[in-house]
Write a protein that holds these residues in place. Structure first.
Motif, PDB file in Angstrom:
ATOM      1  N   PRO A   1      48.294  67.231  22.865  1.00  0.00           N
ATOM      2  CA  PRO A   1      48.145  67.986  24.107  1.00  0.00           C
ATOM      3  C   PRO A   1      47.610  67.138  25.251  1.00  0.00           C
ATOM      4  O   PRO A   1      48.004  67.327  26.408  1.00  0.00           O
ATOM      5  CB  PRO A   1      47.159  69.111  23.736  1.00  0.00           C
ATOM      6  CG  PRO A   1      46.485  68.654  22.497  1.00  0.00           C
ATOM      7  CD  PRO A   1      47.452  67.781  21.777  1.00  0.00           C
TER       8      PRO A   1
ATOM      9  N   CYS B   1      49.493  66.426  28.937  1.00  0.00           N
ATOM     10  CA  CYS B   1      48.777  66.591  30.216  1.00  0.00           C
ATOM     11  C   CYS B   1      48.805  65.307  31.030  1.00  0.00           C
ATOM     12  O   CYS B   1      48.944  65.353  32.262  1.00  0.00           O
ATOM     13  CB  CYS B   1      47.328  67.016  29.954  1.00  0.00           C
ATOM     14  SG  CYS B   1      47.154  68.688  29.306  1.00  0.00           S
TER      15      CYS B   1
ATOM     16  N   GLU C   1      54.560  74.641  34.688  1.00  0.00           N
ATOM     17  CA  GLU C   1      54.046  73.698  33.695  1.00  0.00           C
ATOM     18  C   GLU C   1      52.871  72.907  34.259  1.00  0.00           C
ATOM     19  O   GLU C   1      51.847  72.735  33.593  1.00  0.00           O
ATOM     20  CB  GLU C   1      55.168  72.751  33.252  1.00  0.00           C
ATOM     21  CG  GLU C   1      56.190  73.406  32.337  1.00  0.00           C
ATOM     22  CD  GLU C   1      57.384  72.515  32.076  1.00  0.00           C
ATOM     23  OE1 GLU C   1      58.021  72.691  31.027  1.00  0.00           O
ATOM     24  OE2 GLU C   1      57.697  71.648  32.924  1.00  0.00           O
TER      25      GLU C   1
ATOM     26  N   THR D   1      49.332  74.410  34.351  1.00  0.00           N
ATOM     27  CA  THR D   1      48.557  74.539  33.108  1.00  0.00           C
ATOM     28  C   THR D   1      47.835  73.255  32.732  1.00  0.00           C
ATOM     29  O   THR D   1      47.197  73.196  31.676  1.00  0.00           O
ATOM     30  CB  THR D   1      49.473  74.942  31.936  1.00  0.00           C
ATOM     31  OG1 THR D   1      50.373  73.850  31.631  1.00  0.00           O
ATOM     32  CG2 THR D   1      50.285  76.187  32.265  1.00  0.00           C
ATOM     33  N   THR D   2      47.909  72.222  33.569  1.00  0.00           N
ATOM     34  CA  THR D   2      47.351  70.915  33.198  1.00  0.00           C
ATOM     35  C   THR D   2      45.866  70.986  32.874  1.00  0.00           C
ATOM     36  O   THR D   2      45.422  70.478  31.836  1.00  0.00           O
ATOM     37  CB  THR D   2      47.587  69.890  34.322  1.00  0.00           C
ATOM     38  OG1 THR D   2      48.987  69.791  34.590  1.00  0.00           O
ATOM     39  CG2 THR D   2      47.066  68.517  33.906  1.00  0.00           C
TER      40      THR D   2
ATOM     41  N   SER E   1      43.989  73.577  32.059  1.00  0.00           N
ATOM     42  CA  SER E   1      43.777  74.349  30.838  1.00  0.00           C
ATOM     43  C   SER E   1      44.223  73.557  29.609  1.00  0.00           C
ATOM     44  O   SER E   1      43.607  73.640  28.549  1.00  0.00           O
ATOM     45  CB  SER E   1      44.545  75.667  30.905  1.00  0.00           C
ATOM     46  OG  SER E   1      44.088  76.453  31.975  1.00  0.00           O
ATOM     47  N   GLY E   2      45.303  72.780  29.747  1.00  0.00           N
ATOM     48  CA  GLY E   2      45.778  71.954  28.645  1.00  0.00           C
ATOM     49  C   GLY E   2      44.767  70.890  28.256  1.00  0.00           C
ATOM     50  O   GLY E   2      44.600  70.581  27.079  1.00  0.00           O
TER      51      GLY E   2
ATOM     52  N   TYR F   1      49.377  74.090  22.443  1.00  0.00           N
ATOM     53  CA  TYR F   1      49.727  73.902  23.862  1.00  0.00           C
ATOM     54  C   TYR F   1      51.052  73.150  24.012  1.00  0.00           C
ATOM     55  O   TYR F   1      51.797  73.364  24.979  1.00  0.00           O
ATOM     56  CB  TYR F   1      48.608  73.123  24.557  1.00  0.00           C
ATOM     57  CG  TYR F   1      48.914  72.744  25.985  1.00  0.00           C
ATOM     58  CD1 TYR F   1      48.841  73.680  27.012  1.00  0.00           C
ATOM     59  CD2 TYR F   1      49.287  71.444  26.306  1.00  0.00           C
ATOM     60  CE1 TYR F   1      49.135  73.327  28.329  1.00  0.00           C
ATOM     61  CE2 TYR F   1      49.578  71.081  27.611  1.00  0.00           C
ATOM     62  CZ  TYR F   1      49.501  72.023  28.620  1.00  0.00           C
ATOM     63  OH  TYR F   1      49.796  71.671  29.911  1.00  0.00           O
TER      64      TYR F   1
ATOM     65  N   LEU G   1      50.220  79.489  26.209  1.00  0.00           N
ATOM     66  CA  LEU G   1      50.557  79.308  27.625  1.00  0.00           C
ATOM     67  C   LEU G   1      50.757  80.629  28.345  1.00  0.00           C
ATOM     68  O   LEU G   1      50.512  80.724  29.541  1.00  0.00           O
ATOM     69  CB  LEU G   1      51.828  78.454  27.761  1.00  0.00           C
ATOM     70  CG  LEU G   1      51.662  76.977  27.365  1.00  0.00           C
ATOM     71  CD1 LEU G   1      52.878  76.190  27.796  1.00  0.00           C
ATOM     72  CD2 LEU G   1      50.432  76.370  27.994  1.00  0.00           C
TER      73      LEU G   1
END
Length: 374
Positions: free
Chosen positions: A242, A246, A264, A267-268, A270-271, A282, A369
């Motif tokens: 993950p 990221c 996409e 979500t960086t 959170s990733g 993820y 996600l």
């Protein structure tokens, strides 16, 4: 509550039943490994990595320091890890009557040094022996059948499975486990890199799917037997995935190539949090949408992270926990370095292999996600 049987429902094969039972045993064992491992790690942080040798040199437990007491508690928890997996494999196959024979055969497995593998095989045998005795109880007069659940099943089930483990199954398993233990205990250098790379790649194929679970099963089992290197390879090889995805998104932001959709890229952050918590799921939507361009970088990055851990004989007493258990490893700074090394390889390769995409495209369905992007 009784399970509802639907017409036309596909019946599980015996192999699937056994595999589910093994996974059940693992799920019950992991909290003990984590609890014992974290306590041992805390004790080593307080009293030094050679605290076990220092304890052996003391006059007795009355002379233990606080760090030694914490280590002793962690070690005691570790001692029941193997019996626990035997007990709950037996439970999964034969319900409550399988608990005692499964636990007993796990204790025997520890005694004869058959370890984790012996407990797995013993738990399976315990489940089938108990089921056989349960079926036999239905074919005898009711006055006699009432004795089975109270006396005969726990006693006969325990005796039969324990004797089989001691005299039959445990002999080759113990020999094999001793061979594996001696090989892995001193494994480092090129051999350690190959072994660690294999674990890291296994953890990077399906991101928590059946292959990853099988690799984790082996690493967790070896950890329960006191071999801590594979757990470090597993965690490092898994956590880099993950983080690597990221990193690819971060590179995309700075280069403006637009190889990731707006959703996409949203979500960086959170990733990154999920990567620190060792949540590989993820990666799944990226793997589903762009399988080969995603899986190849992950495999290479996993090989780098896991291989470096194996090369330098890095150890982790915990099998899960992400960044929260890094301080308890044999060399925390090495783990962080190897984690980022694999993630950078994954991220750079994934970014290079990705093609520009429609910025309004939808992502593949994924529970993690879906919660992140709303």
């Amino acid at each position: 509550m009784a399970e509802i049987q639907r017409k036309g429902a596909k019946k599980k094969s015996q192999g699937a039943v056994v595999w589910d039972a093994v996974l059940t045993g693992i799920s019950y064992m992991i909290p003990f490994i984590v609890g014992g491992g974290v306590l041992e790690g805390v004790a080593k942080a307080m009293g030094g990595y050679n605290i076990a040798a220092d304890m052996a040199a003391t006059a007795g437990y009355s002379e233990y320091t606080l760090a030694m007491v914490i280590y002793a508690i962690g070690a005691a928890i570790f001692d029941v890890c193997v019996p626990i997996i035997g007990a709950y494999i037996g439970y999964a196959l034969a319900d409550k009557p399988g608990l005692a024979p499964g636990f007993a055969v796990g204790v025997v497995s520890n005694t004869i040094k058959a370890g984790f593998l012996g407990a797995v095989l013993g738990g399976i045998i315990a489940g089938y022996v108990v089921n056989f005795l349960k079926e036999a109880s239905k074919k005898v007069p009711s006055d006699v059948s009432s004795v089975f659940p109270i006396l005969l099943i726990p006693v006969l089930g325990t005796v039969i499975t324990s004797l089989l483990m001691w005299y039959v199954i445990g002999v080759p398993v113990s020999w094999f486990m001793n061979l594996i233990t001696s090989a892995l205990t001193n494994l480092q250098g090129a051999g350690g890199f190959v072994f660690g790379a294999a674990i890291g790649m296994g953890m990077s194929i399906d991101q928590g799917g059946p292959i990853g679970k099988a690799v984790a099963l082996v690493a967790n089992g070896l950890n329960a037997d006191g071999i801590f290197g594979p757990a470090a390879c597993k965690m490092c090889g898994g956590m880099q995935n993950p983080l690597g995805v990221c990193i690819a998104q971060i590179i995309d932001r700075f280069t403006g190539k637009k190889k990731f959709t707006a959703k996409e890229r949203s979500t960086t952050i959170s990733g990154l949090v999920l990567a620190c918590c060792y949540i590989q799921e993820y990666v799944i939507p990226f793997l589903v949408q762009d399988t080969w361009r995603c899986i190849v970088p992950c495999l290479i990055g996993g090989a780098v992270s896991g291989g470096l851990c194996g090369y330098f004989a890095l150890e982790s007493v915990a099998v899960h926990g992400g960044i929260f258990v890094i301080p308890m490893m044999s060399n925390p700074l090495q783990f962080i370095l190897f984690w980022f090394a694999g993630a950078v390889v994954t991220g750079v390769l994934y970014f290079l292999l990705r093609k520009p995409v429609d910025q309004e495209a939808e992502m593949a369905n994924n529970g993690v996600l879906d919660k992140l992007i709303g």
